[in-house]
Design a protein around this motif. Structure first.
Motif, PDB file in Angstrom:
ATOM      1  N   LEU A 181      -1.288 -35.384 -20.661  1.00  0.00           N
ATOM      2  CA  LEU A 181      -1.200 -35.936 -22.015  1.00  0.00           C
ATOM      3  C   LEU A 181       0.243 -35.975 -22.509  1.00  0.00           C
ATOM      4  O   LEU A 181       1.019 -35.046 -22.268  1.00  0.00           O
ATOM      5  CB  LEU A 181      -2.049 -35.103 -22.984  1.00  0.00           C
ATOM      6  CG  LEU A 181      -3.546 -35.037 -22.655  1.00  0.00           C
ATOM      7  CD1 LEU A 181      -4.225 -33.982 -23.515  1.00  0.00           C
ATOM      8  CD2 LEU A 181      -4.201 -36.396 -22.856  1.00  0.00           C
TER       9      LEU A 181
ATOM     10  N   ILE B  41      -8.710 -34.127 -29.333  1.00  0.00           N
ATOM     11  CA  ILE B  41      -7.796 -33.053 -28.949  1.00  0.00           C
ATOM     12  C   ILE B  41      -7.603 -32.152 -30.164  1.00  0.00           C
ATOM     13  O   ILE B  41      -7.247 -32.641 -31.247  1.00  0.00           O
ATOM     14  CB  ILE B  41      -6.427 -33.609 -28.498  1.00  0.00           C
ATOM     15  CG1 ILE B  41      -6.592 -34.682 -27.406  1.00  0.00           C
ATOM     16  CG2 ILE B  41      -5.504 -32.491 -28.034  1.00  0.00           C
ATOM     17  CD1 ILE B  41      -7.134 -34.198 -26.106  1.00  0.00           C
TER      18      ILE B  41
ATOM     19  N   ILE C 255       1.510 -30.545 -27.516  1.00  0.00           N
ATOM     20  CA  ILE C 255       1.877 -31.749 -26.749  1.00  0.00           C
ATOM     21  C   ILE C 255       3.116 -32.390 -27.357  1.00  0.00           C
ATOM     22  O   ILE C 255       4.043 -32.793 -26.639  1.00  0.00           O
ATOM     23  CB  ILE C 255       0.697 -32.752 -26.716  1.00  0.00           C
ATOM     24  CG1 ILE C 255      -0.466 -32.160 -25.897  1.00  0.00           C
ATOM     25  CG2 ILE C 255       1.128 -34.094 -26.135  1.00  0.00           C
ATOM     26  CD1 ILE C 255      -1.777 -32.889 -26.071  1.00  0.00           C
TER      27      ILE C 255
ATOM     28  N   ILE D  94      -1.857 -39.590 -26.663  1.00  0.00           N
ATOM     29  CA  ILE D  94      -2.914 -39.287 -27.630  1.00  0.00           C
ATOM     30  C   ILE D  94      -3.051 -40.504 -28.539  1.00  0.00           C
ATOM     31  O   ILE D  94      -2.056 -41.022 -29.049  1.00  0.00           O
ATOM     32  CB  ILE D  94      -2.564 -38.031 -28.448  1.00  0.00           C
ATOM     33  CG1 ILE D  94      -2.538 -36.808 -27.538  1.00  0.00           C
ATOM     34  CG2 ILE D  94      -3.552 -37.827 -29.577  1.00  0.00           C
ATOM     35  CD1 ILE D  94      -2.062 -35.553 -28.213  1.00  0.00           C
TER      36      ILE D  94
ATOM     37  N   THR E 268      -2.817 -30.891 -19.808  1.00  0.00           N
ATOM     38  CA  THR E 268      -3.806 -31.862 -19.318  1.00  0.00           C
ATOM     39  C   THR E 268      -5.047 -31.831 -20.200  1.00  0.00           C
ATOM     40  O   THR E 268      -5.363 -30.813 -20.819  1.00  0.00           O
ATOM     41  CB  THR E 268      -4.222 -31.556 -17.863  1.00  0.00           C
ATOM     42  OG1 THR E 268      -4.732 -30.230 -17.792  1.00  0.00           O
ATOM     43  CG2 THR E 268      -3.041 -31.704 -16.918  1.00  0.00           C
ATOM     44  N   ASP E 269      -5.735 -32.949 -20.236  1.00  0.00           N
ATOM     45  CA  ASP E 269      -6.988 -33.066 -20.990  1.00  0.00           C
ATOM     46  C   ASP E 269      -8.065 -32.275 -20.251  1.00  0.00           C
ATOM     47  O   ASP E 269      -8.314 -32.511 -19.059  1.00  0.00           O
ATOM     48  CB  ASP E 269      -7.368 -34.553 -21.082  1.00  0.00           C
ATOM     49  CG  ASP E 269      -8.714 -34.773 -21.750  1.00  0.00           C
ATOM     50  OD1 ASP E 269      -9.140 -33.878 -22.508  1.00  0.00           O
ATOM     51  OD2 ASP E 269      -9.323 -35.825 -21.512  1.00  0.00           O
TER      52      ASP E 269
ATOM     53  N   SER F 176      -7.629 -38.144 -26.367  1.00  0.00           N
ATOM     54  CA  SER F 176      -6.962 -38.542 -25.126  1.00  0.00           C
ATOM     55  C   SER F 176      -7.146 -40.044 -24.933  1.00  0.00           C
ATOM     56  O   SER F 176      -8.238 -40.570 -25.132  1.00  0.00           O
ATOM     57  CB  SER F 176      -7.600 -37.775 -23.960  1.00  0.00           C
ATOM     58  OG  SER F 176      -7.220 -38.334 -22.730  1.00  0.00           O
TER      59      SER F 176
ATOM     60  N   GLN G 136      -2.495 -30.691 -30.027  1.00  0.00           N
ATOM     61  CA  GLN G 136      -1.671 -31.874 -30.334  1.00  0.00           C
ATOM     62  C   GLN G 136      -0.245 -31.460 -30.691  1.00  0.00           C
ATOM     63  O   GLN G 136       0.722 -32.119 -30.291  1.00  0.00           O
ATOM     64  CB  GLN G 136      -2.291 -32.670 -31.483  1.00  0.00           C
ATOM     65  CG  GLN G 136      -3.609 -33.357 -31.122  1.00  0.00           C
ATOM     66  CD  GLN G 136      -4.118 -34.263 -32.225  1.00  0.00           C
ATOM     67  OE1 GLN G 136      -3.353 -35.046 -32.788  1.00  0.00           O
ATOM     68  NE2 GLN G 136      -5.409 -34.161 -32.536  1.00  0.00           N
TER      69      GLN G 136
END
Length: 259
Positions: free
Chosen positions: A239, A215, A223, A203, A231-232, A208, A220
């Motif tokens: 990610l 995002i 992640i 990020i 995934t994006d 992304s 975030q």
């Protein structure tokens, strides 16, 4: 292959991002070479084609020279026959024999004229082909010089990068062996379908990597927790958080410097 011990999600993410960094480095090396290998191959084909053309033109000239020789022989034979018929004509006994020999003389004269015309045409063809040979030789010299330059350029790049590329490809295989096969296949599929082969991206400024799509903050946080592979939704890329990315970049930079 030995059975892999189940890795944590974080370990999988680190391994995938490491694999991405290795493969991206290979991509960089190949981008440096760019179209050079294809350029060299095309130039080699062109040089071979020009040499083949010159050889064919030379063969054509030899064939035409042979034809000129044949026509010159025909002229000499016709002249000999004219001499022979002229002597016979002096001793004819009637007008029928005289006319018959006259026709033979006329025919041989025509044979000589036609042969001389053919020789003139053949010589013009030879001159034209010689001009083409000269032009083709000049082009060949220019293309050979260009090829030599491109080959030197490619050889220099290969000398600098070949060893590193081989080492990186070996490392890529080693890292793939340490990752779940399903993830490796997903990684390879994403890599084929996205720009620049970037299947795993960090990020950057809330978006992304390499994308302008933001995002959501909650995603975030997920992640950054490294509890599941995310995934994006726009690009399909896997990610990773920027901290993990920076740590792995430092680690892999050290690996690259030791290759």
């Amino acid at each position: 292959m030995a059975k892999k011990v189940e890795a944590t999600v974080e370990e999988k993410l680190r391994a995938l991002y490491d694999l991405q960094l290795i493969d991206s480095r290979v991509d960089e090396i190949r981008n440096v070479r760019g179209e050079l290998p294809l350029e060299v191959e095309d130039l080699e084909d062109e040089v071979l084609g020009l040499k083949t053309r010159i050889d064919k033109l030379k063969t054509d000239v030899e064939t035409i020279n042979y034809e000129i020789g044949a026509k010159k022989n025909l002229i000499e034979e016709a002249k000999a026959l004219i001499k022979k018929y002229s002597e016979q004509q002096k001793n004819v006994r009637n007008s029928r024999e005289f006319n018959s020999i006259s026709k033979e003389l006329e025919f041989q004269e025509l044979e000589i004229q036609l042969a001389e015309k053919n020789i003139k045409e053949f010589k013009a063809q030879i001159e034209q082909k010689k001009e083409v040979v000269t032009e083709t030789k000049e082009k060949l010299t220019e293309r050979e010089t260009h090829l030599k330059h491109k080959k030197s350029e490619l050889d220099a790049i290969l000398a600098e990068t070949e060893k590193e590329e081989k080492a990186l490809l070996t490392k890529s295989e080693e890292f793939q062996d340490e990752i779940d096969e399903r993830l490796v296949k997903a990684y390879a599929r994403i890599r084929r379908n996205v720009k620049n082969g970037l299947a795993v991206v960090p990020i950057e400024r809330g978006a992304s990597g390499g994308s302008f799509f933001t995002i959501p903050p909650q995603v975030q946080v997920e992640i950054a927790s490294r509890k599941k592979i995310i995934t994006d939704e726009h690009s399909g890329r896997i990610l990773v958080d920027p901290v993990l990315a920076e740590e792995e970049q430092e680690k892999m930079q050290e690996l690259f410097s030791n290759l």
